[in-house]
Scaffold this motif. Structure first.
Motif, PDB file in Angstrom:
ATOM      1  N   VAL A   1      27.470  22.916  25.935  1.00 11.66           N
ATOM      2  CA  VAL A   1      27.495  21.483  25.727  1.00 11.66           C
ATOM      3  C   VAL A   1      26.484  21.151  24.648  1.00 11.66           C
ATOM      4  O   VAL A   1      25.341  21.612  24.700  1.00 11.66           O
ATOM      5  N   GLN A   2      26.921  20.357  23.691  1.00  7.95           N
ATOM      6  CA  GLN A   2      26.011  19.809  22.701  1.00  7.95           C
ATOM      7  C   GLN A   2      26.058  18.297  22.812  1.00  7.95           C
ATOM      8  O   GLN A   2      27.140  17.713  22.912  1.00  7.95           O
ATOM      9  N   CYS A   3      24.887  17.694  22.807  1.00  7.80           N
ATOM     10  CA  CYS A   3      24.816  16.244  22.934  1.00  7.80           C
ATOM     11  C   CYS A   3      23.667  15.731  22.076  1.00  7.80           C
ATOM     12  O   CYS A   3      22.580  16.297  22.097  1.00  7.80           O
ATOM     13  N   THR A   4      23.937  14.679  21.342  1.00  9.19           N
ATOM     14  CA  THR A   4      22.903  13.999  20.587  1.00  9.19           C
ATOM     15  C   THR A   4      22.707  12.638  21.229  1.00  9.19           C
ATOM     16  O   THR A   4      23.670  11.889  21.400  1.00  9.19           O
ATOM     17  N   THR A   7      17.013  10.505  22.737  1.00  6.49           N
ATOM     18  CA  THR A   7      15.912  11.181  23.427  1.00  6.49           C
ATOM     19  C   THR A   7      14.537  10.770  22.892  1.00  6.49           C
ATOM     20  O   THR A   7      13.537  11.057  23.538  1.00  6.49           O
ATOM     21  N   ASP A  11      15.201  10.781  28.127  1.00  4.23           N
ATOM     22  CA  ASP A  11      16.362  11.658  28.307  1.00  4.23           C
ATOM     23  C   ASP A  11      17.427  11.071  29.229  1.00  4.23           C
ATOM     24  O   ASP A  11      18.478  11.690  29.423  1.00  4.23           O
ATOM     25  N   THR A  14      21.102  10.518  27.860  1.00  2.50           N
ATOM     26  CA  THR A  14      21.681  11.787  27.427  1.00  2.50           C
ATOM     27  C   THR A  14      22.105  12.615  28.637  1.00  2.50           C
ATOM     28  O   THR A  14      23.227  13.141  28.680  1.00  2.50           O
ATOM     29  N   VAL A  18      26.078  13.441  29.687  1.00  2.76           N
ATOM     30  CA  VAL A  18      26.591  14.806  29.861  1.00  2.76           C
ATOM     31  C   VAL A  18      27.283  14.928  31.211  1.00  2.76           C
ATOM     32  O   VAL A  18      28.370  15.506  31.314  1.00  2.76           O
TER      33      VAL A  18
END
Length: 140
Positions: A1-4, A7, A11, A14, A18
């Motif tokens: 998993v990639q998440c921008t 932050t 957090d 984010t 997710v």
């Protein structure tokens, strides 16, 4: 998993996002349920820590979260673990119970909880051709 995410603020969003995305992706893959076990459970140990996870792929969202941890692991706010599981459970949706059995190391307790969920989910989606639609109402 990639998440921008944002932050630089914290957090929270984010981690929550997710959980939402993973829950929604699994919802598409699992529902409507047919010919699977539907229920799954697992107790996972991670060194001194032990956590039990029980799930029901009921298409009804519910979370029982009994992990008595707080504070931080590194820079990560441990309270966000519950936020992840809530977002996950309510977007899949499923009934999810996470119960702390023992342990002192927060990292180990958190890791055991995620691994217990993974094993319980694997067991719940196991194919069972005799199960049909696993509901007294006939639909999930």
């Amino acid at each position: 998993v990639q998440c921008t995410g944002d932050t630089h603020i914290d957090d929270h969003h984010t981690v929550e996002d997710v959980g939402i995305v993973i829950g929604q992706a699994l919802r598409k893959a699992i529902y409507p349920v047919q010919s699977i076990e539907r229920f799954g459970n697992a107790t996972v140990v991670m060194d001194e820590a032990s956590v039990t996870c029980d799930i029901d792929l009921s298409n009804r969202a519910f979370l029982v979260y009994e992990l008595p941890i707080g504070g931080k692991v590194g820079t990560f706010d441990v309270e966000l673990v519950e936020e992840f599981f809530r977002a996950f459970a309510f977007n899949l949706p499923l009934t999810l119970h996470l119960i702390y059995n023992r342990g002192k190391n927060k990292h180990h307790i958190i890791e055991a909880s995620f691994k217990a969920l993974a094993v319980a989910l694997r067991r719940a989606v196991a194919v069972n051709e005799n199960a049909g639609i696993p509901s007294t109402k006939g639909v999930l």
